[in-house]
Design an enzyme around this catalytic site. Structure first.
Site, PDB file in Angstrom:
ATOM      1  N   ARG A 219       0.826  -1.214   0.000  1.00 26.54           N
ATOM      2  CA  ARG A 219       0.000   0.000   0.000  1.00 26.54           C
ATOM      3  C   ARG A 219       0.856   1.257   0.000  1.00 26.54           C
ATOM      4  NH1 ARG A 219      -5.172  -2.160   3.717  1.00 26.54           N
ATOM      5  NH2 ARG A 219      -6.044  -3.286   1.935  1.00 26.54           N
TER       6      ARG A 219
ATOM      7  N   HIS B  52      -6.233  -0.916  -6.953  1.00 29.10           N
ATOM      8  CA  HIS B  52      -5.575  -2.123  -6.408  1.00 29.10           C
ATOM      9  C   HIS B  52      -5.016  -1.906  -4.994  1.00 29.10           C
ATOM     10  CE1 HIS B  52      -1.304  -1.310  -8.271  1.00 29.10           C
ATOM     11  NE2 HIS B  52      -1.827  -0.225  -7.777  1.00 29.10           N
ATOM     12  N   GLU B  53      -4.752  -3.014  -4.349  1.00 28.72           N
ATOM     13  CA  GLU B  53      -4.314  -3.017  -2.939  1.00 28.72           C
ATOM     14  C   GLU B  53      -5.328  -2.324  -2.033  1.00 28.72           C
ATOM     15  OE1 GLU B  53      -2.021  -4.956  -2.579  1.00 28.72           O
ATOM     16  OE2 GLU B  53      -1.038  -4.934  -4.537  1.00 28.72           O
ATOM     17  N   GLY B  54      -6.594  -2.502  -2.331  1.00 27.44           N
ATOM     18  CA  GLY B  54      -7.638  -1.893  -1.491  1.00 27.44           C
ATOM     19  C   GLY B  54      -8.092  -0.581  -2.069  1.00 27.44           C
TER      20      GLY B  54
ATOM     21  N   GLN C  27     -10.069   1.568   1.991  1.00 29.18           N
ATOM     22  CA  GLN C  27      -9.118   2.325   2.817  1.00 29.18           C
ATOM     23  C   GLN C  27      -9.862   3.219   3.805  1.00 29.18           C
ATOM     24  OE1 GLN C  27      -5.936   1.634   2.639  1.00 29.18           O
ATOM     25  NE2 GLN C  27      -6.101   0.394   0.785  1.00 29.18           N
TER      26      GLN C  27
END
Lengths: 590, 590
Positions: free
Chosen positions: B297, B436-438, B443
């Site tokens: 992240r 991507h990655e949340g 978040q």
């Protein structure tokens, strides 16, 4: 539901909000009624769905190709083009006597909306052709009209507008393309044009370029620009195609999106044999072109709105079908996942999109209504209001349409980022709209530096009067009273800001007064769209439409007025304080 | 000036703002000093410029291709990869004993920044490999480390993280990939994974997938997820490559941007012969993966910042060289056009970009500094603050980096929309980062639903204490006093909003309290970046750097605090009023 436009929404806008059925009170439209309108709308929707939508992605993936000799586009473009022309849509707004349908701009815009939603790139060709034909129709000689218009209307010839040059983007006064008078009354054209949409293709037999050029000896700047008809292939007196006219494709530009429409660099007169014919009077070219450009600006707004609208419908559809995650507080991992439309943050992204795209479409249809009133009813007021609003009609959808497409991708998540789903292309296509036909910066200078003050500010008064009418009606509905109150407060802020900036400009402080014009353009856009949301909510509440539709319009009005409109307060602070943060920044401090 | 990062800015951030030269007070870095840091930074910059930048556009235009048998990427990717590995950059942060450089995260992030600016797609391969190797290093057995790490560090093997499944995006608890225990202690893996970046390629001899799967009989939800090493090709005891491991590429996904990095659908165990080896304990997979994800992240934030930064530098360069238009009030059409950087609205677009991208880079380097403090100095406070800020570090650059790229295109106008200029690709590449990655939504729930309240809100206190230190120093400078005053006022708004939401959540009203979490995330991001701009302005004014650099930092701090930060006031109104506009919207009203 249609993939292109929500039909309930379109009917609501046309007949409830903008009262299309009353257009037949205008002389030109007296033979029309809702049945003729609906017939042409159904035709447009059918052609858009059957011939434009299916190759939208293909024409993007296989963008036009230039092998040094000729341009190749995918076959489906030509088929779509011919269906469009055969249906009489290129000259739909022209008089019966000219072979047209005498269609109101309002209905014509609604027809165009289907094509912009289905396939903006392929739609570009007929739209540009319509616009070019309109200029010839308005300012050309009888002979010019006779030579070019029938072939443009039938789809044999296409049209373009050739303004920009490699070193001349927004400042047309600097253009250098030359026109050298000949004994026969024609001109020889010499110069290079760039970013000419549809400047070459393999769809039509001929292309009619409308070219801005400077006649030898003409004054410098915008006062020395003339407009010429420059066909790709000359047309003989008998209407047959003659010799090539020394218009050479130097190359194609490769765009991020809108790939199906060729964007070209054209060389005129490399062999000194490019013939051009003056339209109207010498040195008046820019004023003729502005007729076309004003139309084109409204068209860009509509296109941006509809690409946004398409993305909204796609993401709505996805959100209704995609299970993922659970309600806040649901701890059972074996419980059934919700469809993502149930998550508050997804609702936010859909609501924002709905507010931008339905608001933008309403704005563009309102502008079309004003075109009808001003052209057909000879209402000076409508023309003045249209003139004031044109920068907003161009800019608001161009800024918020792409924002909607951004949110559509976010709703789809990883899928939205792939070319396997259509929202990806919408995002790329729509990014053109804040640039062409005058960037945001140019539109904001036009609004704040010119339009607001024309006719002694009459446009402002007309706008405020229209808004006041809506507020008066809206206040009759309990559900709208708090929204009216908030709206009135923000409207006061707009009025105060406009006065402050007006005074600054009147005092001769143009640089300071215009420094933050882009902020003002956004502020004005939000106020206009906020008004249209109140108008839509009021008309919906007064209608007998389905409860769900009415709730949707009401809740979206709430969203726009509670979430989006209040941001103008901070913009007003910067504008009224004549903030110099940007102006003071220096080149070498970056 | 470098095309990748402004070197003055980077040195300023590393040595003045984040005091990299004091990192050698931490035991692990005691043998380092500015000369070793500068050497590795110069190496990274050189490799990025010489081997990554030149094929950035080519790898986009010729995206990886799968013929059903194997994937083909452009040759330059492999060359770049090997240079990266040979320079020791994959394991730069590992201990000397493990063949690493024991490089601080702060310096390592700065190295990575060059690659993200030059070519984020090719950089994806080594970055993912580093992240996967770090997990094996942290949680793997000695045998696992011995089997995989040397080959991953040398560039022989690459690594991936395989979390997502076709029906499981953000809610990992629902994943269905199975792991069936075998007598030899290994597992047979069976399932499909999607959006696996670098999941196949022709760059390395082998690929080490870290796969989340559910051991047969494990609890439902997130508590039953385990993490496995699943190589593409099995590795024999002697380190030689053995049999194929029944990991099949089902297909490539075709992204809008970031095209150079393959995005894959992978089938594990179609022939029931896919061997996996458990990392750490069963059912603890998510906690191991979160170590990697937290790193990832911060990496996404840095990537978003740098793609934004690259676009900013390109548009700045263009604006300085492109003549167009004249000063407001200049009426002589023969006067020389200005370079567009002299127009207030262009300055606005450049200032906004500068504020977003330099602010974002500062944030990511701050996070890296916290990684160093928490890992090496064992400072619990730094770990807590890092944990709180991770959603902001991921999200602010991911939202404002693309916004910067949008403005970069606008500065270039028509040119910016073509693939002939690099800003077009930046815009497409960066659009991945909010997903991507949340996603943003994820978040924001992490921040507002969890991170703020951990350790009894200690993270908030630590952040406020750091901000207070900056304000105390900044108030010593006359030029900063008005900015400090405004900032303090907005900070109070943040504190008040946080309290209100905290109370709502404490009262068990989770749905209401979290309904507008995305708004809160943006608000927090603006406050953190506003603080970092004050910090940068203060450090710049206290430095002996060139006046122009100092003016630039000061004016950009002014821009951010005057133009961007005040928008939180309206966000706070919605948040503190627990606005239900979005939550109340119903599926069938759309």
């Amino acid at each position: 539901m249609s993939k292109l436009i929500n039909p309930t929404d379109l009917n609501f806008l046309l007949y409830q909000v903008f009262q299309a059925d009353q257009l037949n009170q205008l002389e030109a439209f007296k033979e029309h009624d809702r049945s003729t309108y609906d017939a042409v709308l159904r035709t447009a929707e059918h052609i858009a769905e059957a011939y434009f939508l299916p190759h939208n992605a293909k024409a993007d993936a296989q963008e036009p190709h230039f092998d040094g000799q000729r341009v190749t586009t995918v076959d489906e473009v030509k088929v779509a083009w011919q269906h469009f022309a055969d249906a009489g849509l290129i000259n739909a707004r022209h008089a019966y006597d000219d072979g047209g349908m005498q269609l109101p701009a309002l209905i014509h815009s609604a027809c165009n909306a289907f094509f912009m939603s289905a396939n903006p790139s392929t739609a570009g060709y007929p739209f540009l052709t319509s616009a070019a034909a309109n200029v010839i129709h308005a300012f050309g000689t009888e002979e010019q009209k006779h030579t070019y218009l029938p072939a443009m209307f039938s789809g044999q010839f296409a049209g373009t507008m050739a303004l920009t040059e490699p070193d001349v983007g927004s400042s047309l006064g600097d253009l250098t393309t030359k026109a050298i008078p000949q004994d026969d009354g024609s001109y020889r054209i010499k110069g290079q044009k760039m970013y000419i949409s549809g400047g070459d293709q393999d769809i039509t037999d001929n292309i009619v370029h409308l070219v801005l050029a400077r006649i030898e000896g003409a004054p410098a700047g915008v006062k020395g620009i003339s407009l010429f008809i420059v066909p790709k292939i000359r047309v003989n007196a008998d209407g047959q195609l003659g010799d090539h006219n020394d218009v050479q494709l130097a190359g194609l530009l490769h765009k991020m999106g809108y790939r199906g429409t060729t964007s070209t660099v054209l060389n005129f007169g490399e062999q000194d044999d490019c013939h051009g014919w003056l339209i109207g009077e010498a040195n008046q070219g820019l004023s003729y072109m502005f007729k076309m450009m004003n139309e084109a600006r409204i068209g860009v707004g509509l296109g941006a709105a509809m690409i946004g609208y398409r993305g909204y419908l796609e993401s709505l559809d996805y959100a209704r079908q995609r299970p993922q995650g659970r309600a806040v507080g649901e701890r059972d991992p074996l419980s059934k996942p919700l469809n993502i439309i149930e998550h508050a943050d997804v609702k936010r992204m859909l609501l924002a999109q709905k507010s931008y795209v339905e608001g933008s479409l309403a704005l563009c249809l309102f502008a079309a209504r004003l075109v009808d009133e001003s052209e057909q009813g000879q209402q000076q007021d409508s023309a003045i209001l249209l003139d004031l609003l044109t920068p907003v009609v161009k800019s608001f959808p161009s800024f918020y349409g792409p924002k909607a497409n951004d949110l559509a991708i976010q709703v789809l998540g990883g899928s939205g980022y792939t070319r396997e789903y259509p929202v990806e292309q919408c995002y790329r296509d729509n990014r053109l709209n804040p640039i062409h036909e005058g960037t945001h910066g140019i539109q904001s200078l036009d609004l704040l530096g010119r339009k607001l003050w024309q006719h002694n500010g009459k446009g402002q008064q007309l706008l405020l009067a229209r808004i006041q009418q809506t507020l008066t009606r809206a206040q009759q509905h309990d559900a709208l009273q708090p929204l009216c109150q908030s709206y009135q407060q923000h409207l006061n802020t707009l009025v105060k800001t406009t006065m402050t900036l007006g005074q600054t400009l009147q005092q001769g402080n143009a640089e300071l007064g215009l420094a933050n014009s882009a902020l003002y353009l956004d502020m004005m856009g939000r106020c206009v769209i906020g008004w249209l949301w109140l108008e839509m909510a009021e008309k919906a509440l007064s209608s007998e439409l389905a409860d769900e539709f009415i709730h949707g319009k009401l809740q979206t009005a709430r969203y726009f007025i509670r979430w989006e409109l209040p941001e103008i307060e901070h913009q007003a602070q910067l504008l009224c304080g004549l903030d110099t943060t940007c102006m003071d920044m220096q080149n070498h401090w970056f």
